[in-house]
Motif scaffolding. Structure first.
Motif, PDB file in Angstrom:
ATOM      1  N   VAL A 372       0.836  -1.203   0.000  1.00  9.65           N
ATOM      2  CA  VAL A 372       0.000   0.000   0.000  1.00  9.65           C
ATOM      3  C   VAL A 372       0.867   1.247   0.000  1.00  9.65           C
ATOM      4  CG1 VAL A 372      -1.686   1.314   1.346  1.00  9.65           C
ATOM      5  CG2 VAL A 372      -1.949  -1.163   1.080  1.00  9.65           C
ATOM      6  N   GLN A 373       1.924   1.253   0.808  1.00 16.99           N
ATOM      7  CA  GLN A 373       2.820   2.390   0.871  1.00 16.99           C
ATOM      8  C   GLN A 373       3.475   2.661  -0.476  1.00 16.99           C
ATOM      9  OE1 GLN A 373       3.433   4.570   3.225  1.00 16.99           O
ATOM     10  NE2 GLN A 373       4.937   5.638   1.968  1.00 16.99           N
ATOM     11  N   GLU A 374       3.979   1.633  -1.100  1.00 12.28           N
ATOM     12  CA  GLU A 374       4.635   1.815  -2.388  1.00 12.28           C
ATOM     13  C   GLU A 374       3.657   2.301  -3.454  1.00 12.28           C
ATOM     14  OE1 GLU A 374       6.405  -1.897  -3.218  1.00 12.28           O
ATOM     15  OE2 GLU A 374       8.133  -1.590  -1.870  1.00 12.28           O
ATOM     16  N   ARG A 375       2.437   1.848  -3.415  1.00 11.54           N
ATOM     17  CA  ARG A 375       1.439   2.301  -4.390  1.00 11.54           C
ATOM     18  C   ARG A 375       1.147   3.777  -4.227  1.00 11.54           C
ATOM     19  NH1 ARG A 375      -2.548  -0.687  -2.935  1.00 11.54           N
ATOM     20  NH2 ARG A 375      -1.841  -2.496  -4.134  1.00 11.54           N
ATOM     21  N   LYS A 376       0.985   4.253  -3.009  1.00 15.35           N
ATOM     22  CA  LYS A 376       0.690   5.666  -2.781  1.00 15.35           C
ATOM     23  C   LYS A 376       1.900   6.547  -3.099  1.00 15.35           C
ATOM     24  CE  LYS A 376      -2.986   4.962   0.546  1.00 15.35           C
ATOM     25  NZ  LYS A 376      -3.535   5.280   1.877  1.00 15.35           N
ATOM     26  N   GLU A 377       3.089   6.067  -2.831  1.00 17.22           N
ATOM     27  CA  GLU A 377       4.264   6.831  -3.208  1.00 17.22           C
ATOM     28  C   GLU A 377       4.385   6.947  -4.724  1.00 17.22           C
ATOM     29  OE1 GLU A 377       7.514   4.915  -1.430  1.00 17.22           O
ATOM     30  OE2 GLU A 377       7.091   5.635   0.608  1.00 17.22           O
ATOM     31  N   ARG A 378       4.001   5.895  -5.409  1.00 18.45           N
ATOM     32  CA  ARG A 378       4.053   5.941  -6.860  1.00 18.45           C
ATOM     33  C   ARG A 378       3.078   6.981  -7.396  1.00 18.45           C
ATOM     34  NH1 ARG A 378       2.651   1.182  -7.659  1.00 18.45           N
ATOM     35  NH2 ARG A 378       4.723   0.284  -7.266  1.00 18.45           N
ATOM     36  N   LYS A 379       1.879   7.030  -6.785  1.00 12.64           N
ATOM     37  CA  LYS A 379       0.903   8.041  -7.201  1.00 12.64           C
ATOM     38  C   LYS A 379       1.420   9.433  -6.878  1.00 12.64           C
ATOM     39  CE  LYS A 379      -3.208   5.127  -6.659  1.00 12.64           C
ATOM     40  NZ  LYS A 379      -4.500   4.961  -5.953  1.00 12.64           N
ATOM     41  N   LEU A 380       2.051   9.614  -5.735  1.00 13.58           N
ATOM     42  CA  LEU A 380       2.596  10.915  -5.353  1.00 13.58           C
ATOM     43  C   LEU A 380       3.714  11.326  -6.312  1.00 13.58           C
ATOM     44  CD1 LEU A 380       2.793  13.283  -3.366  1.00 13.58           C
ATOM     45  CD2 LEU A 380       4.373  11.900  -1.998  1.00 13.58           C
ATOM     46  N   ARG A 381       4.538  10.427  -6.719  1.00 15.75           N
ATOM     47  CA  ARG A 381       5.628  10.719  -7.640  1.00 15.75           C
ATOM     48  C   ARG A 381       5.082  11.158  -9.006  1.00 15.75           C
ATOM     49  NH1 ARG A 381       7.708   6.130  -7.687  1.00 15.75           N
ATOM     50  NH2 ARG A 381       8.979   6.386  -5.820  1.00 15.75           N
ATOM     51  N   ASP A 382       3.961  10.556  -9.385  1.00 14.41           N
ATOM     52  CA  ASP A 382       3.367  10.939 -10.677  1.00 14.41           C
ATOM     53  C   ASP A 382       2.775  12.343 -10.627  1.00 14.41           C
ATOM     54  OD1 ASP A 382       4.078   8.480 -11.642  1.00 14.41           O
ATOM     55  OD2 ASP A 382       2.110   7.552 -11.272  1.00 14.41           O
ATOM     56  N   ARG A 383       2.337  12.828  -9.467  1.00 10.13           N
ATOM     57  CA  ARG A 383       1.726  14.154  -9.354  1.00 10.13           C
ATOM     58  C   ARG A 383       2.761  15.247  -9.142  1.00 10.13           C
ATOM     59  NH1 ARG A 383      -1.997  11.547  -5.840  1.00 10.13           N
ATOM     60  NH2 ARG A 383      -1.006  12.620  -4.067  1.00 10.13           N
ATOM     61  N   LEU A 384       4.005  14.944  -8.856  1.00  7.87           N
ATOM     62  CA  LEU A 384       5.019  15.968  -8.602  1.00  7.87           C
ATOM     63  C   LEU A 384       5.355  16.723  -9.895  1.00  7.87           C
ATOM     64  CD1 LEU A 384       7.520  14.130  -6.245  1.00  7.87           C
ATOM     65  CD2 LEU A 384       5.842  15.887  -5.654  1.00  7.87           C
ATOM     66  N   PRO A 385       5.542  18.138  -9.844  1.00  6.95           N
ATOM     67  CA  PRO A 385       5.924  18.920 -11.027  1.00  6.95           C
ATOM     68  C   PRO A 385       7.389  18.718 -11.368  1.00  6.95           C
ATOM     69  CG  PRO A 385       5.871  20.338  -9.124  1.00  6.95           C
ATOM     70  CD  PRO A 385       5.365  19.000  -8.659  1.00  6.95           C
ATOM     71  N   CYS A 386       7.707  19.064 -12.590  1.00 10.21           N
ATOM     72  CA  CYS A 386       9.094  18.937 -13.045  1.00 10.21           C
ATOM     73  C   CYS A 386       9.962  20.012 -12.390  1.00 10.21           C
ATOM     74  CB  CYS A 386       9.177  19.089 -14.565  1.00 10.21           C
ATOM     75  SG  CYS A 386      10.863  18.896 -15.188  1.00 10.21           S
ATOM     76  N   THR A 387      11.076  19.699 -11.873  1.00  8.20           N
ATOM     77  CA  THR A 387      11.978  20.653 -11.196  1.00  8.20           C
ATOM     78  C   THR A 387      13.233  20.919 -12.005  1.00  8.20           C
ATOM     79  OG1 THR A 387      13.009  18.825 -10.030  1.00  8.20           O
ATOM     80  CG2 THR A 387      11.186  19.942  -8.914  1.00  8.20           C
ATOM     81  N   CYS A 388      13.131  20.656 -13.328  1.00 12.05           N
ATOM     82  CA  CYS A 388      14.341  20.829 -14.137  1.00 12.05           C
ATOM     83  C   CYS A 388      14.769  22.294 -14.272  1.00 12.05           C
ATOM     84  CB  CYS A 388      14.124  20.258 -15.549  1.00 12.05           C
ATOM     85  SG  CYS A 388      13.759  18.468 -15.492  1.00 12.05           S
TER      86      CYS A 388
END
Length: 475
Positions: A372-388
């Motif tokens: 469950v933790q890994e799934r939610k982190e994956r969703k959070l990573r997908d919502r993060l903006p690009c910091t380039c």
């Protein structure tokens, strides 16, 4: 005249010859009688001389005088006058109860079966009573001994074993029955018997139990008005062989009691009891049951030290320990009666099974929460903006971000990708709320790894406490 004289001389001569023949015959008879008397006298002298020599040499064979009861002149039935009495009736019929003393010598205690709830014992059963109808004249002989053939012609007590399942009199090489009759009518009747009798066992403390079994002896037909059954010498009436031993039990003691048994249709009967107390040896069950169960529980704790991501290692380990505990429980119950209460060994095995099962459940919980933790982190990573495009990140926020990630690193499961993720999130003010929200999941992630840490202490401690309580109660 001449003829008359010749006749007279002839008659005289004939009479003389007859007289001479008679005298010779008497002489011959007297000589034979004298010879016979001499032979008898010589024979008696030789007998007396032989007896004196035997007495001087101390021979035990001819030391006692001959006894008529040891000669074959008279049959035993005639000597005991068996045909003169009715032995279908008890001695002293119509009078007071005849006392019958009993003593027992236990030869062996063969088997104790928990499944059938019985025991098998081989013993010598001896009866003592007096029957004046069997008295016989004797000057020096003390008793007459017979086998089973005479037993069928006289009265003997009709003993039987109460609650017996099987019993028999040994018959190798002949019937093991002895009847000894004394001159005053006292009788000793001895049998060698093997009996299998019921024993009501309480297995609630098995295998840490102590059992008391009883062999009960009673007259089948004669009530206490006709036959008084008693132990001849009290507790000393029961003798045991010092070599008696059992594989699973320690024989603690034998003792005897006497009680009255009542039957509604026939009346009161004297009943003799042989009680023996058995304490079970625990070492066999320690090796075959307790130690294997304990080792299986300890083996299940190994999974707490295996990485949570090593599913192929932790799952088979848990399943193997569960199946092994099931096999141990099944094997123990297969050799036990199907009682409706819980035994001491059941308590230990089922608690051990619960500990093994909980170790499997513990990994299932850790694996589920990690997923469950890994799934939610994956969703959070997908919502993060690009910091380039960020060229100057805030050093304060950056240091704060690494400080928080160091806390995560104490769980020994942080990596470079997670630090980068936290850095990028903390560098953007718009996603600060999302970081705070994601920290909740990170904290829970840390707790899922702590489950293994806590289990390494809680499981052994709880099992050790259970053992202390268990052995203090049942020992």
């Amino acid at each position: 005249m001449i003829l008359t004289g010749c006749t007279m001389w002839r008659d005289a001569l004939l009479l003389t010859c007859i007289w001479l023949v008679g005298v010779a015959g008497r002489s011959t008879r007297n000589g034979g009688h004298t010879l016979e008397t001499y032979r008898q006298t010589r024979s008696r002298r030789q007998s007396v001389q032989l007896e004196l020599e035997n007495h001087k040499s101390g021979s035990p064979i001819l030391r006692r005088s001959l006894d008529l009861t040891k000669t074959s002149v008279m049959k035993s039935e005639q000597l005991l006058r068996i045909d003169d009495h009715d032995f279908t009736m008890r001695p002293g019929f119509g009078g007071p109860a005849i006392p019958v003393g009993v003593d027992v010598q236990v030869e062996s205690l063969d088997t104790i079966s928990e499944v059938d709830m019985d025991f098998t014992m081989t013993l010598y059963l001896r009866h003592y009573w007096q029957d004046e109808r069997l008295s016989f004249p004797s000057t020096t002989n003390q008793s007459m001994t017979f086998d089973s053939r005479l037993v069928k012609k006289i009265w003997v007590p009709d003993m039987f074993f109460v609650h017996s399942k099987r019993s028999f009199i040994h018959d190798t090489t002949t019937d093991n029955v002895m009847l000894r009759v004394f001159p005053d009518g006292n009788v000793l009747y001895s049998l060698r018997i093997t009996v299998t009798s019921m024993c009501n066992m309480d297995l609630s403390r098995f295998p840490l139990d102590t059992q008391t079994c009883s062999l009960e002896i009673e007259s089948y037909a004669y009530t206490d008005d006709d036959l008084m059954l008693y132990w001849k010498k009290g507790n000393e009436s029961l003798k045991t062989d010092d070599r008696i031993s059992l594989s699973q039990f320690l024989i603690q003691k034998f003792h005897t009691t006497t009680k009255l048994a009542f039957y509604s249709s026939t009346g009161w009967y004297n009943r003799l009891y042989i009680h023996f107390t058995l304490r079970r040896h625990i070492f066999f069950f320690l090796l075959q049951t307790y130690f294997p169960a304990t080792l299986m529980v300890m083996l299940s704790w190994v999974s707490f030290w295996i990485d949570r991501r090593a599913v192929p290692a932790r799952v088979p380990l848990g399943i193997t320990t569960v199946l092994t505990m099931s096999t141990i429980i099944t094997g123990v119950n297969a050799s036990m009666p199907r009682v409706s209460y819980i035994k001491a060994v059941d308590v230990y095995l089922w608690v051990s099974f619960v500990f093994v099962f909980l170790s499997v459940i513990e990994y299932a919980a850790v694996n589920y929460l990690t997923t469950v933790q890994e799934r939610k982190e994956r969703k959070l990573r997908d919502r993060l903006p690009c910091t380039c495009g960020i060229s100057h990140p805030d050093p304060v926020m950056l240091s704060a971000g690494y400080s928080d990630i160091d806390i995560d690193a104490t769980g020994n499961y942080g990596d470079g990708q997670e630090r980068t993720l936290a850095h990028l999130v903390l560098s953007d003010g718009q996603t600060r709320a999302q970081v705070k929200t994601s920290w909740g999941y990170m904290s829970m992630w840390i707790d899922t790894h702590a489950i293994d840490k806590y289990s390494r202490v809680i499981f052994p401690g709880a099992y050790a406490l259970f053992n202390v309580i268990y052995w203090s109660i049942y020992s």
